[in-house]
Design a protein around this motif. Structure first.
Motif, PDB file in Angstrom:
ATOM      1  N   SER A  75       0.882  -1.124  -0.179  1.00  0.00           N
ATOM      2  CA  SER A  75       0.128  -0.013  -0.011  1.00  0.00           C
ATOM      3  C   SER A  75       0.819   1.356  -0.135  1.00  0.00           C
ATOM      4  O   SER A  75       2.099   1.259   0.220  1.00  0.00           O
ATOM      5  CB  SER A  75      -0.940  -0.055   1.050  1.00  0.00           C
ATOM      6  N   PRO A 123       0.732   4.407   2.040  1.00  0.00           N
ATOM      7  CA  PRO A 123      -0.181   4.976   3.204  1.00  0.00           C
ATOM      8  C   PRO A 123      -0.417   6.470   3.059  1.00  0.00           C
ATOM      9  O   PRO A 123      -1.287   7.167   3.531  1.00  0.00           O
ATOM     10  CB  PRO A 123       0.849   4.894   4.366  1.00  0.00           C
ATOM     11  N   ASP A 124       0.623   7.328   2.267  1.00  0.00           N
ATOM     12  CA  ASP A 124       0.374   8.767   2.059  1.00  0.00           C
ATOM     13  C   ASP A 124      -0.182   9.327   0.681  1.00  0.00           C
ATOM     14  O   ASP A 124      -0.559  10.454   0.370  1.00  0.00           O
ATOM     15  CB  ASP A 124       1.465   9.386   2.361  1.00  0.00           C
ATOM     16  N   ARG A 167      -5.243   5.980  -1.353  1.00  0.00           N
ATOM     17  CA  ARG A 167      -4.194   5.899  -0.189  1.00  0.00           C
ATOM     18  C   ARG A 167      -4.659   4.985   0.912  1.00  0.00           C
ATOM     19  O   ARG A 167      -5.622   4.826   1.436  1.00  0.00           O
ATOM     20  CB  ARG A 167      -3.956   7.015   0.257  1.00  0.00           C
ATOM     21  N   GLY A 168      -3.578   4.083   1.177  1.00  0.00           N
ATOM     22  CA  GLY A 168      -3.516   3.377   2.194  1.00  0.00           C
ATOM     23  C   GLY A 168      -4.175   1.692   2.245  1.00  0.00           C
ATOM     24  O   GLY A 168      -4.368   1.053   2.839  1.00  0.00           O
ATOM     25  N   GLU A 197      -4.489  -1.650   0.638  1.00  0.00           N
ATOM     26  CA  GLU A 197      -3.528  -2.758   0.020  1.00  0.00           C
ATOM     27  C   GLU A 197      -3.942  -3.566  -1.175  1.00  0.00           C
ATOM     28  O   GLU A 197      -5.261  -3.587  -1.677  1.00  0.00           O
ATOM     29  CB  GLU A 197      -3.513  -3.896   1.120  1.00  0.00           C
ATOM     30  N   ASP A 240       4.841   0.286   1.094  1.00  0.00           N
ATOM     31  CA  ASP A 240       5.221  -0.190   2.646  1.00  0.00           C
ATOM     32  C   ASP A 240       5.961  -1.420   2.425  1.00  0.00           C
ATOM     33  O   ASP A 240       6.195  -1.974   3.431  1.00  0.00           O
ATOM     34  CB  ASP A 240       4.132   0.274   3.560  1.00  0.00           C
TER      35      ASP A 240
END
Length: 121
Positions: free
Chosen positions: A45, A47-48, A81-82, A84, A108
């Motif tokens: 993923s 995240p930002d 965003r974020g 998976e 990530d």
């Protein structure tokens, strides 16, 4: 590079291996990248940031934990965003990605498939 005209097909012909994005252009704080995809990538993923996929040729499945999203030529999908996800290409796919500068292809997850952003010649 701001004054250069870039051709997407010419840029893709310079990409030697799948899963290695190359910067085609930059717009403000975003990179427009060309990439060849083949096989299954890694679950990861960002995240930002969101990640935009535009399929130019081939068929791409974006696997999400709750569903699969199927893309064909000229289809666009934004992974929020974020979230998976794991791209899966059955045969070669040529695609364009738009994401903030500095975004790592494996997000990530890291690992051996992490590829530094390549510059086109």
């Amino acid at each position: 590079m701001t004054d250069d005209v870039r051709n997407i097909l010419t840029a893709l012909s310079a990409v030697p291996e799948p899963w290695q994005p190359h910067r085609l252009a930059s717009v403000n704080d975003y990179d427009v990248k060309v990439v060849k995809l083949d096989g299954e990538f890694v679950w990861h993923s960002h995240p930002d940031t969101d990640e935009l996929f535009l399929v130019l040729s081939g068929r791409l499945t974006i696997q999400l934990r709750d569903r699969d999203v199927h893309l064909g030529p000229h289809d666009v999908f934004v992974v929020p965003r974020g979230v998976e996800h794991c791209p899966l290409a059955d045969g070669e796919v040529q695609a364009l990605l738009i994401e903030p500068q500095g975004t790592v292809n494996t997000g990530d997850a890291g690992g051996e498939r992490t590829s530094p952003l390549q510059e086109l010649g």
